[in-house]
Design a protein around this motif. Structure first.
Motif, PDB file in Angstrom:
ATOM      1  N   GLU A 148       0.914  -1.267  -0.116  1.00 49.24           N
ATOM      2  CA  GLU A 148       0.052   0.120   0.092  1.00 49.24           C
ATOM      3  C   GLU A 148       0.886   1.135  -0.090  1.00 49.24           C
ATOM      4  O   GLU A 148       1.682   1.480   0.656  1.00 49.24           O
ATOM      5  CB  GLU A 148      -0.958   0.034   1.138  1.00 49.24           C
ATOM      6  CG  GLU A 148      -1.902  -1.107   1.053  1.00 49.24           C
ATOM      7  CD  GLU A 148      -3.058  -1.217   2.364  1.00 49.24           C
ATOM      8  OE1 GLU A 148      -3.709   0.051   2.274  1.00 49.24           O
ATOM      9  OE2 GLU A 148      -3.103  -2.031   3.164  1.00 49.24           O
ATOM     10  N   SER A 150       1.102   4.434   1.375  1.00 46.72           N
ATOM     11  CA  SER A 150       0.366   4.927   2.427  1.00 46.72           C
ATOM     12  C   SER A 150       1.184   5.901   3.264  1.00 46.72           C
ATOM     13  O   SER A 150       0.817   6.258   4.343  1.00 46.72           O
ATOM     14  CB  SER A 150       0.164   3.812   3.566  1.00 46.72           C
ATOM     15  OG  SER A 150       1.288   3.115   3.848  1.00 46.72           O
ATOM     16  N   ARG A 158      -2.033  13.207   0.550  1.00 47.13           N
ATOM     17  CA  ARG A 158      -1.202  12.131   0.599  1.00 47.13           C
ATOM     18  C   ARG A 158      -0.168  12.264  -0.488  1.00 47.13           C
ATOM     19  O   ARG A 158      -0.192  12.878  -1.518  1.00 47.13           O
ATOM     20  CB  ARG A 158      -2.366  10.886  -0.084  1.00 47.13           C
ATOM     21  CG  ARG A 158      -3.250  10.478   0.875  1.00 47.13           C
ATOM     22  CD  ARG A 158      -4.153   9.448   0.263  1.00 47.13           C
ATOM     23  NE  ARG A 158      -5.133   8.689   1.245  1.00 47.13           N
ATOM     24  CZ  ARG A 158      -4.697   7.798   2.138  1.00 47.13           C
ATOM     25  NH1 ARG A 158      -3.475   7.011   2.040  1.00 47.13           N
ATOM     26  NH2 ARG A 158      -5.942   7.254   2.922  1.00 47.13           N
ATOM     27  N   TYR A 162       5.423   4.344  -1.350  1.00 46.84           N
ATOM     28  CA  TYR A 162       5.415   3.189  -0.416  1.00 46.84           C
ATOM     29  C   TYR A 162       6.130   3.084   0.640  1.00 46.84           C
ATOM     30  O   TYR A 162       7.639   3.256   0.218  1.00 46.84           O
ATOM     31  CB  TYR A 162       5.586   1.944  -1.609  1.00 46.84           C
ATOM     32  CG  TYR A 162       4.537   1.905  -2.558  1.00 46.84           C
ATOM     33  CD1 TYR A 162       3.309   1.225  -2.470  1.00 46.84           C
ATOM     34  CD2 TYR A 162       4.918   2.698  -3.824  1.00 46.84           C
ATOM     35  CE1 TYR A 162       2.540   1.102  -3.450  1.00 46.84           C
ATOM     36  CE2 TYR A 162       4.053   2.762  -5.033  1.00 46.84           C
ATOM     37  CZ  TYR A 162       2.812   1.659  -4.637  1.00 46.84           C
ATOM     38  OH  TYR A 162       1.825   1.552  -5.877  1.00 46.84           O
ATOM     39  N   GLU A 166       6.151  -1.860   3.619  1.00 50.55           N
ATOM     40  CA  GLU A 166       5.352  -2.382   2.976  1.00 50.55           C
ATOM     41  C   GLU A 166       6.097  -3.265   1.735  1.00 50.55           C
ATOM     42  O   GLU A 166       5.674  -4.278   1.365  1.00 50.55           O
ATOM     43  CB  GLU A 166       4.547  -1.199   2.284  1.00 50.55           C
ATOM     44  CG  GLU A 166       3.253  -0.778   3.106  1.00 50.55           C
ATOM     45  CD  GLU A 166       2.350  -1.653   3.463  1.00 50.55           C
ATOM     46  OE1 GLU A 166       1.694  -2.008   2.354  1.00 50.55           O
ATOM     47  OE2 GLU A 166       2.033  -1.956   4.587  1.00 50.55           O
ATOM     48  N   PRO A 421      -7.806   4.634  -1.424  1.00 50.69           N
ATOM     49  CA  PRO A 421      -8.851   5.139  -0.079  1.00 50.69           C
ATOM     50  C   PRO A 421     -10.197   5.086  -0.514  1.00 50.69           C
ATOM     51  O   PRO A 421     -10.484   5.480  -1.427  1.00 50.69           O
ATOM     52  CB  PRO A 421      -8.379   6.529   0.334  1.00 50.69           C
ATOM     53  CG  PRO A 421      -6.902   6.522   0.030  1.00 50.69           C
ATOM     54  CD  PRO A 421      -7.050   5.732  -1.442  1.00 50.69           C
TER      55      PRO A 421
END
Length: 476
Positions: A148, A150, A158, A162, A166, A421
Motif C-alpha cells: 500500500e 500509505s 497524501r 510506498y 510495505e 482510499p
C-alpha cells in the motif's frame, strides 16, 4: 502482392512524385531511420512496411514482424529505459493492447505451472482494477498481498508513496508474482528510485524467483522515466501500450517484453518431471523440441490455445501502425509532441486544483495522466478532524459521487475500486477540454461546501436536554 526486389527504389520514386502530400516527408524519414540508424536492408524494410499495411499475410514471425520488433525495441529503449537499456535484448510480443497482454501473461503463467491456486501475488495499490480482479477469478484463486502507498506528504495530503515496511512484504519467497502499474493508476506517480532499489535488493538476497509484471503505459508522461525492467531485466515481464501516449485506445496496440535471459525460462526447466511431461505434450505440436520453447513464445501459442498457433499474432496493419508511432517518436517532432502532451495534462491538473481548491503533494515523478483526490483527507486538512469524522459517520464514501453526478452531470470513479482510499475520487486528465477541468473542480468545491453547511447546521442544532434523576423522560 508487393515484391521485395526493388521495393526501396519504387518507394523513393513514389515519394519524389508525391513530395508535397502531407506525411510523405515523414514516411521517407522513417524509412531512412530504419536503414541508417537500425541497419535494415532497404528492400526488406520497405517490403515489410508495404506488405504489412496491405495485410495479405498472417504475421510471420507470429510473435512480431522482424523489423517492427527492432523499431519498437528502439522506442522502448528511449521512452522506458531513458536511453540506458540493460545489457542484452528484450524479445517482444505484439498484442491487442495492454489488456490482452495482461490476459495472456496470467494465462501462460498458470498453464506453465508457475502460479497455482493459493499462491501469493503482490499488488502495489492503488492499481488498475483488472489486476485486482483477475487473480481472484476461479481459474487462478490466488492470495493477494497488498503493498500500500500509505505515505503522507503532510497532514491531509497524501504522497502516494510506498513505505519500506510495505515493500518488505516481498521478502517472503511465497510471494510468486508482483504486479505494478508504473507510473501508477490512478495516483499517476512513477516509482521512486528508493523503492526500485529496495525491490532490487530483495530479489538479489531474499526472493530471487520473484516474477514482476510491470505495466508502464504512462511512462512517457514522466521526465527521465526508467522502468524497473531496467533494474531487474531477468525477473520482469514488461507491458506497454501506445494507447495513452497517442490517444489511440481504438487501435489496440500493446507489447510484452521479456529479456532473453530470464528466470521464468529457468524456472520452467526446473519444474517437477510430471509438470515438464505435461508441458511437453501441450506444446509438442509446435516443435520437435517443445521443452526448449521460450516462455515468450509460449505466450504466443497460449494466446491461440496452442492449436491455432499458426494464426497467432497481432494483425499486420496494427503492427505497422505501432512501428510508425515508434518511428515518429524517434524523430525530433516526436519529442516535441511528447513535451506537448505532458504540458496538456499538467495544465489540466492545475485547472482542476484551482477550481476545487484542493491540494496535492508536489512531486517531479508525477505523470498527471490521472489524479486521485482523497476527499476525507481534504476534509480534515481544511475543516479539521471533527468534520472528517462527521462525513465518515454520516455518509457512504460514494455519496459525493452521486451528488456530483445528479447535480452537475460530472461522473467520476471511486478510488476504492482501485484499492485506494474509499473516500477518494479518480479524475482522468486526458479526455476533456481544458476548461472542463476547471468546471469539474468548481463542482467538487460546491459539493464539498454542501457537506460543510450540513455539518455546521448539525452542530448548531440544540442537543436534547439530559434528564436528571427522578425526572420524566417522556419528551424524549
Amino acid at each position: 502482392m508487393p515484391q521485395v526486389h526493388g521495393a526501396a527504389a519504387r518507394f523513393a520514386t513514389w515519394a519524389r512524385k508525391n513530395a508535397m502530400i502531407p506525411g510523405v516527408d515523414l514516411l521517407e524519414r522513417c524509412v531512412y531511420f530504419g536503414v541508417t540508424k537500425l541497419g535494415f536492408e532497404a528492400d526488406a524494410w520497405v517490403h515489410e512496411l508495404v506488405d504489412g499495411i496491405v495485410g495479405d499475410n498472417y504475421p510471420v514471425p507470429d510473435r512480431m514482424l522482424t523489423h517492427c520488433e527492432k523499431v519498437v525495441e528502439a522506442y522502448l529503449d528511449r521512452e522506458l529505459f531513458d536511453n540506458r537499456p540493460p545489457a542484452g535484448t528484450f524479445d517482444l510480443f505484439a498484442t491487442e493492447g495492454g489488456t490482452a497482454a495482461m490476459c495472456y501473461i496470467f494465462d501462460s503463467l498458470k498453464q506453465n505451472r508457475l502460479v497455482r491456486p493459493g499462491d501469493k501475488i503482490a499488488l502495489m495499490v492503488p492499481i488498475f482494477n483488472p489486476y485486482i480482479e483477475i487473480p481472484q477469478l476461479d481459474e487462478y484463486s490466488m492470495e493477494v498481498v497488498k503493498i500500500e502507498a500509505s505515505m503522507w506528504a503532510e497532514e491531509g495530503v497524501r504522497q502516494w508513496r510506498y513505505p519500506a515496511e510495505e515493500i518488505a512484504k516481498l521478502e517472503d519467497p511465497a510471494v510468486k508474482v508482483l504486479c505494478l502499474v508504473n507510473p501508477s493508476n490512478p495516483p499517476s506517480m512513477a516509482l521512486a528510485d528508493r523503492v526500485a532499489k529496495q525491490i532490487k535488493d530483495i530479489v538479489a538476497k531474499k526472493n530471487p524467483n520473484l516474477i514482476i509484471v510491470t505495466d508502464d503505459v504512462y511512462g512517457t508522461f514522466v521526465e527521465g522515466f526508467r522502468s524497473i525492467a531496467a533494474d531487474l531485466p531477468r525477473n520482469t515481464l514488461l507491458v506497454y501500450s501506445y494507447s495513452k501516449h497517442y490517444g489511440a485506445t481504438g487501435w489496440r496496440l500493446g507489447v510484452i517484453g521479456l529479456h532473453e535471459n530470464n528466470v521464468i525460462d529457468q524456472m520452467i526447466a526446473k519444474l517437477p518431471a510430471a509438470d515438464r511431461k505435461a508441458l511437453h505434450r501441450r506444446y509438442e505440436s509446435l516443435s520437435t523440441h517443445p521443452d526448449k520453447i521460450k516462455f515468450i513464445d509460449r505466450l504466443v501459442a497460449d494466446s491461440r490455445s496452442v492449436g491455432l498457433n499458426h494464426t497467432a499474432g497481432l494483425s499486420l496493419p496494427q503492427q505497422i501502425q505501432m512501428a510508425l508511432f515508434s518511428l515518429f517518436d524517434l524523430q525530433d517532432e516526436g519529442q516535441d509532441y511528447k513535451r506537448l502532451v505532458r504540458s496538456i495534462v499538467k495544465r489540466r491538473l492545475d485547472l482542476l486544483l484551482e477550481g476545487s481548491g484542493m491540494k496535492v503533494a508536489e512531486d517531479p515523478r508525477r505523470a498527471g495522466y490521472y489524479i486521485d483526490l482523497d476527499l476525507l483527507a481534504e476534509a480534515e486538512r481544511t475543516q479539521g478532524e471533527e468534520f472528517a469524522a462527521y462525513l465518515e459517520a454520516g455518509y457512504e464514501p460514494i455519496d459525493p459521487l452521486f451528488r456530483l453526478a445528479e447535480q452537475t452531470g460530472v461522473v467520476l470513479l471511486n478510488g476504492g475500486g482501485f484499492d485506494g482510499p474509499e473516500w477518494s475520487v479518480r479524475v482522468s486528465l486526458a479526455n476533456l477540454d481544458d476548461l472542463d477541468y476547471l468546471k469539474i473542480g468548481h463542482s467538487l468545491r460546491m459539493i464539498f461546501q454542501e457537506y460543510v453547511a450540513e455539518w455546521q447546521a448539525a452542530r448548531a442544532r440544540p442537543k436534547p436536554a439530559r434528564s436528571g434523576p427522578g425526572k420524566s423522560t417522556s419528551s424524549a
